[in-house]
Design an enzyme around this catalytic site. Structure first.
Site, short mmCIF file in Angstrom:
data_model
loop_
_atom_site.label_atom_id
_atom_site.label_comp_id
_atom_site.label_asym_id
_atom_site.label_seq_id
_atom_site.Cartn_x
_atom_site.Cartn_y
_atom_site.Cartn_z
N SER A 1 0.83 -1.20 0.00
CA SER A 1 0.00 0.00 0.00
C SER A 1 0.87 1.26 0.00
O SER A 1 1.73 1.41 -0.85
CB SER A 1 -0.96 -0.04 1.20
OG SER A 1 -1.98 0.93 1.07
N ASP B 1 -5.77 -3.40 -2.55
CA ASP B 1 -4.74 -3.13 -1.55
C ASP B 1 -4.12 -4.40 -0.97
O ASP B 1 -4.82 -5.31 -0.53
CB ASP B 1 -5.36 -2.30 -0.42
CG ASP B 1 -4.34 -1.62 0.44
OD1 ASP B 1 -3.51 -2.33 1.05
OD2 ASP B 1 -4.36 -0.38 0.53
#
Length: 348
Positions: free
Chosen positions: A45, A158
């Site tokens: 991320s 993510d």
């Protein structure tokens, strides 16, 4: 005859945490001052965004840009979207690509990899080749916030869903010593503090003690639920879109609060209104993400612990507080200073 030992390969695993990820700059700066240069960089991320910038040699320039972010500039990068996620995420990635990192992963001077999640299978996906911008865009696609990314036939979101602190990727890339940065170690303090607030403290932030302090800025009356689709479609601008969204969520919150109170009265309660603060829909989602990432991180690192763990204290920084770069960077720097004795124990 004694054989010369080879120098250990040092990997740096930069964890997820949205806006708290600017703390990674403080970590990298403190490591550089201590003479520690990672041989391998991997991230999940926001960790992939900062890690790729470092691997491309653009850390200082990008950090300076981050420190200049204000609320208005952050809002300007929000490309609102009605399908797949609240934001497309293309504006920030395109800006980052044009101004900081244009290389492919193979062209970087430092080996780099990042983590994403296959939305259809739940599999952990390691991105170690091709466009850096595309890989990072997939790794930061927080469900509900950013739209998923189609890459090589996979719909990716993510990486924090499956591997918030990618120690395992660092080892797979050849690291002997992994330095891990966990941005969510103390995150539950943010939510536990609100539970300890008294009714008087809550009234300081809003006239109704049942309303979370983050609702205090809502001045318009709630939008009737039946009008939500029409208003959202009619408001093409960012300001109109978010205003309608906030008003609709206020209506949902008030409706759910009323239902809960009536249900409790019917179950034999004394009829007094509940004074427990009711969080907003967004706050519930963000708290859920925090809990999930904290628990997954602890589970993953229990099975494959890093040699050195750096855990900045960032519970006061929200997931979307990208304009608070100075605070996050300072916390990352301070946490790394505390970890220097452990690094020295490993000969670094």
């Amino acid at each position: 005859m004694n054989k010369l030992r080879r120098k250990p390969v040092v990997g740096l695993a930069l964890g997820s945490g949205s806006a708290r990820g600017w703390a990674h700059f403080g970590v990298l700066r403190a490591l550089r001052e201590a003479g520690i240069s990672p041989d391998i960089i991997c991230g999940t991320s926001i960790g992939s965004l900062v890690g790729a910038t470092y691997a491309a040699g653009e850390m200082d320039a990008f950090e300076s840009w981050v420190l200049g972010l204000g609320k208005r500039k952050v809002f300007g990068f929000m490309d609102f979207n009605l399908g797949g996620g609240l934001l497309k995420g293309e504006k920030i990635i395109e800006f980052w690509r044009q101004n900081f990192v244009q290389e492919t992963v193979e062209e970087l001077g430092t080996p780099f990899g990042c983590v994403a999640t296959d939305l259809q299978t739940g599999a952990e996906v390691w991105l170690r080749k091709g466009s850096i911008a595309e890989a990072v865009r997939a790794s930061i696609a927080l469900p509900g916030l950013f739209t998923p990314v189609m890459r090589e036939g996979r719909l990716l979101v993510d990486g924090g869903l499956v591997n918030p602190v990618p120690v395992s990727l660092g080892r797979a890339m050849g690291a002997d010593i992994v330095i891990a940065v966990d941005l969510n170690a103390d995150i539950m303090r943010r939510h536990m503090r609100s539970a300890d607030m008294s009714e008087n403290e809550l009234r300081v932030h809003g006239s109704d003690p049942r309303i979370s302090p983050l609702h205090a800025d809502v001045e318009e009356p709630p939008l009737p639920l039946g009008q939500i689709p029409e208003v959202l479609a009619a408001n093409g601008s960012a300001a109109g879109w978010t205003g309608a969204f906030k008003r609709s969520m206020t209506g949902v919150r008030m409706l759910s609060s009323t239902v809960m109170r009536r249900a409790r009265k019917g179950e034999g309660f004394d009829g007094e209104e509940d004074t427990t603060p009711v969080p907003s829909l967004v706050n519930v989602l963000m708290a859920s993400v925090n809990i999930m990432q904290m628990r997954i991180t602890r589970s993953r690192m229990a099975g494959d612990p890093a040699e050195v763990l750096i855990a900045p204290r960032l519970s006061h920084v929200g997931l979307m507080d990208f304009y608070r770069g100075r605070e996050s960077i300072d916390e990352g720097y301070a946490a790394t200073q505390l970890a220097l004795p452990a690094l020295k124990d490993w000969g670094l």
